[in-house]
Write an enzyme that holds these catalytic residues in place. Structure first.
Site, short mmCIF file in Angstrom:
data_model
loop_
_atom_site.label_atom_id
_atom_site.label_comp_id
_atom_site.label_asym_id
_atom_site.label_seq_id
_atom_site.Cartn_x
_atom_site.Cartn_y
_atom_site.Cartn_z
N ASP A 58 0.86 -1.19 0.00
CA ASP A 58 0.00 0.00 0.00
C ASP A 58 0.89 1.24 0.00
OD1 ASP A 58 -2.17 1.67 0.20
OD2 ASP A 58 -2.59 1.22 2.30
C1 SPV Z 1 -7.36 1.75 3.28
O1 SPV Z 1 -8.24 0.95 3.48
O2 SPV Z 1 -6.58 1.68 2.34
C2 SPV Z 1 -7.19 2.89 4.16
C3 SPV Z 1 -7.59 2.76 5.53
O3 SPV Z 1 -6.65 3.88 3.74
S1 SPV Z 1 -6.19 2.28 6.39
O4 SPV Z 1 -5.68 1.08 5.86
O5 SPV Z 1 -6.69 2.15 7.75
O6 SPV Z 1 -5.22 3.35 6.33
MG MG Z 2 -5.64 3.67 2.08
#
Ligand code: SPV
Ligand code: MG
Length: 543
Positions: A58
């Protein structure tokens, strides 16, 4: 809320309505559909799960256009409004306005951007070390995004990462104020604490100046009524479908690796029919009814497969030639596939040698018990006797000749009662030094032959150059109305002593002699006669 309302309008209602609403995470088309079926009224396309389903981190490792592609599948798979987790907006103000344009084009209702820098990192990975964007620069992203939207109801949510990065309530509020003034439609206040302390404190101070969204991943044990009473607008279940799938997939994979059988997983996984249902297979079936021309073929084929094929030696010790495997499948299965591909499903196979070894499903079987001292004509008579299903046109071919559906399409085309295909490349098989059904026709193959009506004169292995025009490939197509005439000829021939051992070439000659016109279609290739072990090897390449 009606499904005919624009998705943007529906999302805006969720955001601005008095009730606490919920968005469920979806990361591809099928998860989006599952969420909709469960009753959710909106989806969160989260960066975490979208990147994870691609198998990357991510951290903007998947490009924004790759995210966009998946969003399009999700939007197609559901009617729900989607809030995209647009990370930091993938750059500066310029990237944000282009993003907004593209999201509107793909039917995405809203986007959320967070006040960090590209490339971002997930908030739960070293949040305290994460650098926040300058407020004025982040506001330029908000203003550019809002200016870019064409649909008034498209929403741009701004996500405040002040708590994540270790700042206090004051910083969070200062940012909320600025983002609100820049045109943000709502604030997502994020927190990594195990209690809702930070988000509740923010909501108390912020009040109802704009809707507030939360992602309770870490403070999951908080009763939902707490969020409701605090007046939050939307709670996002941000990663739960993917997290539910992961242990299910891990357990299935481990079981299969360990046990090497499907038995122990079958009852614990979705049936294939459920996949079809989620894909909307029934809609396609209905559409086919509406749009496709009806080509119901009740044509039938008789496949003559009685002989052992002794030239294949050991390969036919326990099965007839038609069951010899090529590329993991018996010759007969390849033949069935080619007929089926041409829309022909009503097949009768005439068995002889070791009939029990010929048992593919979905076929009719006729038996020539006297296969050892009878010929193909005898087998054909057995096939013709078999009631099968009500037949239209009749196709006859051999159980050791594999071919492409193209051959069947060629045979189907002419209106004539009797049609055969002849390979104009006959020298190829002559070179292999084997007997073949050579033919002499009303004219030889040429470019013009395509437009001309050419008729069979004689079929005989003895025809040599320059008389020979080609090799008959063993395919005969008979129009439904001419099948009784064929039946009568066959019956007359097998009643004669010479009929017992006669082959199909004799039948063709008898037809010509009886005044029937047998139409010839020339082709080259697209078939293979399997007579020897070398042919079996060649068939492997063909199939
Ligand atoms: C996501 O779901 O990608 C988010 C929320 O941004 S978190 O993972 O809590 O940052
Ligand atoms: Mg996110």
């Amino acid at each position: 809320m009606t499904a005919t309302e624009r998705r943007t309008t529906r999302f805006r209602r969720l955001l601005q309505g008095p009730e606490l609403e919920f968005l469920l995470e979806a990361h591809n088309g099928i998860s989006a559909r599952i969420a909709e079926e469960a009753g959710f009224r909106g989806l969160w396309a989260g960066g975490l799960c979208l990147s994870a389903q691609y198998g990357v981190r991510d951290s903007n490792e998947a490009s924004w256009t790759q995210v966009l592609e998946m969003l399009e599948f999700m939007a197609d798979a559901t009617t729900l409004p989607i809030l995209l987790d647009g990370d930091t907006g993938y750059g500066n103000f310029n990237n944000v306005r282009r993003l907004v344009r593209k999201l509107e084009e793909r039917g995405v209702a809203a986007v959320c951007i967070e006040d960090k820098l590209y490339p971002k990192t997930n908030s739960f990975i070293g949040g305290e070390r994460q650098q926040l964007a300058e407020i004025d620069e982040f506001c330029s992203r908000i203003r550019a995004g809002k200016d870019a939207q064409r649909d008034d109801d498209f929403c741009l949510i701004t996500r405040i990462e002040a708590f994540i990065a270790g700042w206090g309530l004051g910083e969070a509020l200062r940012r909320a104020e600025a983002y609100h003034a820049a045109g943000s439609d709502g604030i997502l206040i994020h927190s990594a604490l195990a209690t809702p302390r930070e988000v509740l404190a923010f909501k108390r101070e912020w009040g109802d100046r704009s809707p507030v969204l939360i992602v309770p991943t870490k403070y999951y044990s908080t009763p939902t009524d707490v969020f409701r009473e605090a007046g939050f607008s939307i709670a996002i279940w941000a990663n739960h479908l993917l997290r539910a799938a992961i242990p299910a997939m891990q357990a299935c994979a481990a079981t299969l690796a360990r046990e090497q059988t499907l038995l122990s997983v079958e009852d614990r996984i979705a049936p294939v029919a459920e996949i079809f249902r989620l894909q909307g297979a029934s809609e396609l079936e209905a559409a086919e009814e509406r749009y496709l021309p009806r080509r119901e073929r009740n044509d039938r084929a008789i496949v003559l497969a009685a002989s052992r094929g002794s030239a294949l030696g050991e390969l036919t010790a326990d099965r007839p030639k038609t069951m010899v495997e090529v590329r993991g499948q018996p010759l007969l299965a390849h033949i069935v596939t080619a007929y089926n591909a041409a829309g022909l499903k009503n097949l009768t196979v005439v068995r002889g040698y070791l009939p029990a070894a010929v048992a593919l499903p979905g076929l009719h079987y006729a038996d020539n018990a006297e296969y050892e001292d009878t010929g193909e004509l005898w087998s054909l008579a057995r096939g013709l006797e078999h009631p099968g299903e009500a037949g239209g046109d009749l196709y006859v071919s051999y159980g050791d000749v594999i071919f492409r559906r193209y051959i069947i399409d060629l045979l189907a085309e002419p209106a004539d009662d009797f049609v055969i295909v002849v390979d104009a490349d006959w020298r190829e098989s002559a070179n292999r030094g084997r007997g073949a059904d050579y033919v002499r026709c009303s004219e030889g193959h040429s470019r013009q032959a395509y437009y001309r009506e050419i008729w069979l004169e004689r079929c005989d292995p003895g025809i040599a150059e320059p008389e020979c025009h080609g090799e008959w490939m063993g395919f005969l197509r008979v129009r439904a109305g001419a099948v009784p005439r064929l039946g009568e000829l066959v019956a007359a021939m097998i009643a004669e002593p010479s009929g017992r051992r006669a082959g199909l070439s004799e039948l063709l000659n008898r037809m010509v002699a009886a005044g029937e016109k047998v139409r010839v279609i020339y082709t080259t290739g697209h078939w293979l006669d399997v007579d020897s072990v070398a042919d079996v090897l060649a068939a492997g390449r063909f199939a």
